[in-house]
Design a protein around this motif. Structure first.
Motif, PDB file in Angstrom:
ATOM      1  N   LEU A  38      11.186  17.576  -2.940  1.00 42.09           N
ATOM      2  CA  LEU A  38      11.011  16.518  -3.946  1.00 42.09           C
ATOM      3  C   LEU A  38      11.482  15.185  -3.392  1.00 42.09           C
ATOM      4  CD1 LEU A  38      12.252  18.124  -7.295  1.00 42.09           C
ATOM      5  CD2 LEU A  38       9.908  17.846  -6.510  1.00 42.09           C
ATOM      6  N   GLU A  39      12.618  15.224  -2.669  1.00 36.87           N
ATOM      7  CA  GLU A  39      13.204  14.008  -2.097  1.00 36.87           C
ATOM      8  C   GLU A  39      12.260  13.426  -1.035  1.00 36.87           C
ATOM      9  OE1 GLU A  39      15.771  11.135  -2.430  1.00 36.87           O
ATOM     10  OE2 GLU A  39      15.800  12.937  -3.654  1.00 36.87           O
ATOM     11  N   ALA A  40      11.684  14.296  -0.199  1.00 34.52           N
ATOM     12  CA  ALA A  40      10.763  13.855   0.859  1.00 34.52           C
ATOM     13  C   ALA A  40       9.531  13.192   0.246  1.00 34.52           C
ATOM     14  CB  ALA A  40      10.355  15.051   1.719  1.00 34.52           C
ATOM     15  N   LYS A  41       9.046  13.737  -0.851  1.00 36.50           N
ATOM     16  CA  LYS A  41       7.879  13.157  -1.541  1.00 36.50           C
ATOM     17  C   LYS A  41       8.209  11.760  -2.036  1.00 36.50           C
ATOM     18  CE  LYS A  41       5.669  17.080  -3.484  1.00 36.50           C
ATOM     19  NZ  LYS A  41       5.643  17.861  -4.713  1.00 36.50           N
ATOM     20  N   LYS A  42       9.448  11.621  -2.569  1.00 40.42           N
ATOM     21  CA  LYS A  42       9.887  10.328  -3.095  1.00 40.42           C
ATOM     22  C   LYS A  42       9.962   9.300  -1.951  1.00 40.42           C
ATOM     23  CE  LYS A  42      13.357  10.990  -6.089  1.00 40.42           C
ATOM     24  NZ  LYS A  42      14.816  11.041  -6.297  1.00 40.42           N
ATOM     25  N   VAL A  43      10.562   9.705  -0.830  1.00 40.87           N
ATOM     26  CA  VAL A  43      10.721   8.813   0.329  1.00 40.87           C
ATOM     27  C   VAL A  43       9.350   8.411   0.863  1.00 40.87           C
ATOM     28  CG1 VAL A  43      11.527   8.725   2.728  1.00 40.87           C
ATOM     29  CG2 VAL A  43      12.996   9.702   0.955  1.00 40.87           C
ATOM     30  N   LYS A  44       8.440   9.388   0.935  1.00 37.97           N
ATOM     31  CA  LYS A  44       7.106   9.132   1.466  1.00 37.97           C
ATOM     32  C   LYS A  44       6.380   8.094   0.597  1.00 37.97           C
ATOM     33  CE  LYS A  44       3.175  11.861   3.051  1.00 37.97           C
ATOM     34  NZ  LYS A  44       2.524  13.131   2.717  1.00 37.97           N
ATOM     35  N   ARG A  45       6.564   8.211  -0.713  1.00 36.76           N
ATOM     36  CA  ARG A  45       5.930   7.271  -1.629  1.00 36.76           C
ATOM     37  C   ARG A  45       6.431   5.852  -1.358  1.00 36.76           C
ATOM     38  NH1 ARG A  45       7.409   9.328  -6.912  1.00 36.76           N
ATOM     39  NH2 ARG A  45       7.043  11.442  -6.177  1.00 36.76           N
ATOM     40  N   ILE A  46       7.727   5.701  -1.142  1.00 34.34           N
ATOM     41  CA  ILE A  46       8.320   4.378  -0.903  1.00 34.34           C
ATOM     42  C   ILE A  46       7.842   3.840   0.448  1.00 34.34           C
ATOM     43  CG2 ILE A  46      10.493   3.135  -0.516  1.00 34.34           C
ATOM     44  CD1 ILE A  46      11.732   5.344  -2.443  1.00 34.34           C
ATOM     45  N   VAL A  47       7.896   4.696   1.472  1.00 39.24           N
ATOM     46  CA  VAL A  47       7.538   4.274   2.835  1.00 39.24           C
ATOM     47  C   VAL A  47       6.058   3.887   2.925  1.00 39.24           C
ATOM     48  CG1 VAL A  47       7.274   5.114   5.207  1.00 39.24           C
ATOM     49  CG2 VAL A  47       9.385   5.575   3.955  1.00 39.24           C
ATOM     50  N   THR A  48       5.188   4.662   2.298  1.00 41.48           N
ATOM     51  CA  THR A  48       3.753   4.367   2.413  1.00 41.48           C
ATOM     52  C   THR A  48       3.371   3.153   1.578  1.00 41.48           C
ATOM     53  OG1 THR A  48       3.330   5.994   0.688  1.00 41.48           O
ATOM     54  CG2 THR A  48       2.968   6.706   2.969  1.00 41.48           C
ATOM     55  N   ARG A  49       4.184   2.811   0.608  1.00 43.58           N
ATOM     56  CA  ARG A  49       3.855   1.669  -0.237  1.00 43.58           C
ATOM     57  C   ARG A  49       4.255   0.349   0.445  1.00 43.58           C
ATOM     58  NH1 ARG A  49       6.765   2.117  -5.439  1.00 43.58           N
ATOM     59  NH2 ARG A  49       5.963   4.224  -5.544  1.00 43.58           N
ATOM     60  N   SER A  50       5.434   0.319   1.076  1.00 44.80           N
ATOM     61  CA  SER A  50       5.946  -0.983   1.544  1.00 44.80           C
ATOM     62  C   SER A  50       5.200  -1.595   2.734  1.00 44.80           C
ATOM     63  CB  SER A  50       7.447  -0.907   1.810  1.00 44.80           C
ATOM     64  OG  SER A  50       7.821   0.380   2.152  1.00 44.80           O
ATOM     65  N   PRO A  51       4.730  -0.865   3.762  1.00 44.71           N
ATOM     66  CA  PRO A  51       4.064  -1.535   4.887  1.00 44.71           C
ATOM     67  C   PRO A  51       2.820  -2.305   4.437  1.00 44.71           C
ATOM     68  CG  PRO A  51       4.502   0.758   5.419  1.00 44.71           C
ATOM     69  CD  PRO A  51       4.777   0.580   3.981  1.00 44.71           C
ATOM     70  N   ARG A  52       2.114  -1.721   3.472  1.00 41.23           N
ATOM     71  CA  ARG A  52       0.903  -2.361   2.986  1.00 41.23           C
ATOM     72  C   ARG A  52       1.260  -3.713   2.359  1.00 41.23           C
ATOM     73  NH1 ARG A  52      -1.446   1.622  -0.729  1.00 41.23           N
ATOM     74  NH2 ARG A  52      -1.003   3.204   0.816  1.00 41.23           N
ATOM     75  N   LYS A  53       2.363  -3.685   1.653  1.00 42.52           N
ATOM     76  CA  LYS A  53       2.829  -4.921   0.994  1.00 42.52           C
ATOM     77  C   LYS A  53       3.154  -5.979   2.049  1.00 42.52           C
ATOM     78  CE  LYS A  53       5.111  -3.918  -3.102  1.00 42.52           C
ATOM     79  NZ  LYS A  53       6.424  -3.531  -3.621  1.00 42.52           N
ATOM     80  N   LEU A  54       3.815  -5.531   3.134  1.00 40.17           N
ATOM     81  CA  LEU A  54       4.247  -6.457   4.183  1.00 40.17           C
ATOM     82  C   LEU A  54       3.046  -7.031   4.941  1.00 40.17           C
ATOM     83  CD1 LEU A  54       7.266  -4.457   5.637  1.00 40.17           C
ATOM     84  CD2 LEU A  54       7.372  -6.579   4.328  1.00 40.17           C
ATOM     85  N   ALA A  55       1.989  -6.239   5.088  1.00 39.56           N
ATOM     86  CA  ALA A  55       0.832  -6.646   5.882  1.00 39.56           C
ATOM     87  C   ALA A  55       0.085  -7.809   5.216  1.00 39.56           C
ATOM     88  CB  ALA A  55      -0.107  -5.480   6.088  1.00 39.56           C
ATOM     89  N   ARG A  56       0.209  -7.893   3.884  1.00 39.65           N
ATOM     90  CA  ARG A  56      -0.560  -8.963   3.205  1.00 39.65           C
ATOM     91  C   ARG A  56       0.138 -10.303   3.213  1.00 39.65           C
ATOM     92  NH1 ARG A  56      -2.786  -5.159  -1.615  1.00 39.65           N
ATOM     93  NH2 ARG A  56      -4.234  -4.051  -0.296  1.00 39.65           N
TER      94      ARG A  56
END
Ligand SMILES: [Zn+2]
Length: 172
Positions: A154-172
């Motif tokens: 469950l924790e890994a899923k939570k971390v993955k959600r955060i990690v996959t969301r932020s790079p996209r934000k930074l790229a824009r």
């Protein structure tokens, strides 16, 4: 109207009846649970219960003391777990009390960790409450290997959600 307990359990007249409660299957997978047929107000006694003393933790026992467990496969041993339960047990007086208003049709729920040092079997919880602990253990035992793996997942899923969301934000 009938008694929920079989005749050899009937030690007093105050035990639950089929007029008050229905033992029923829950979602077809959780197993059985107990639904109220009548309303019970918060802070009132919902039922009294009984059972047979056991030295062992079984599927339908509730802990009376560190070495004594009450086996009741008819009523209170069938109550469903919730991390935000509508009922609590008084294991000295053998009574169920309402922590919140219980409406007809509601399942009676208790928090298993309140009475049990060790559970017969730890399990994943999907009670839906915001306080859900996700993996249920007794109050004096850590999550077992399966529980640790489940919680880590469950924790890994939570971390993955955060990690996959932020790079996209930074790229824009
Ligand atoms: Zn829960």
């Amino acid at each position: 109207m009938a008694d929920i307990y079989p005749p050899d359990y009937l030690v007093h007249a105050d035990l639950p009846t089929t007029e008050q409660f229905t033992v029923t299957s829950v979602n077809g997978k959780v197993g059985v649970g107990v639904r109220a047929n009548l309303p019970f107000a918060r802070g009132t006694r919902v039922a009294t219960f009984t059972g047979q003393l056991s030295a062992q933790v079984l599927q339908h026992t509730l802990q009376v003391s560190p070495s004594a467990h009450l086996h009741d496969p008819w009523f209170v041993g069938l109550l469903t777990h919730s991390c935000a339960p509508n009922c609590m047990l008084d294991m000295q007086r053998l009574e169920v009390w309402a922590l919140s208003d219980v409406q007809p049709g509601d399942l009676l729920t208790i928090d298993y960790a309140v009475t049990e040092d060790m559970l017969h079997r730890q399990f994943a919880c999907g009670c839906g409450s915001s306080a859900c602990r996700k993996w249920i253990t007794g109050r004096r035992e850590p999550p077992n290997e399966m529980g640790r793996a489940y919680l880590a997942g469950l924790e890994a899923k939570k971390v993955k959600r955060i990690v996959t969301r932020s790079p996209r934000k930074l790229a824009r």
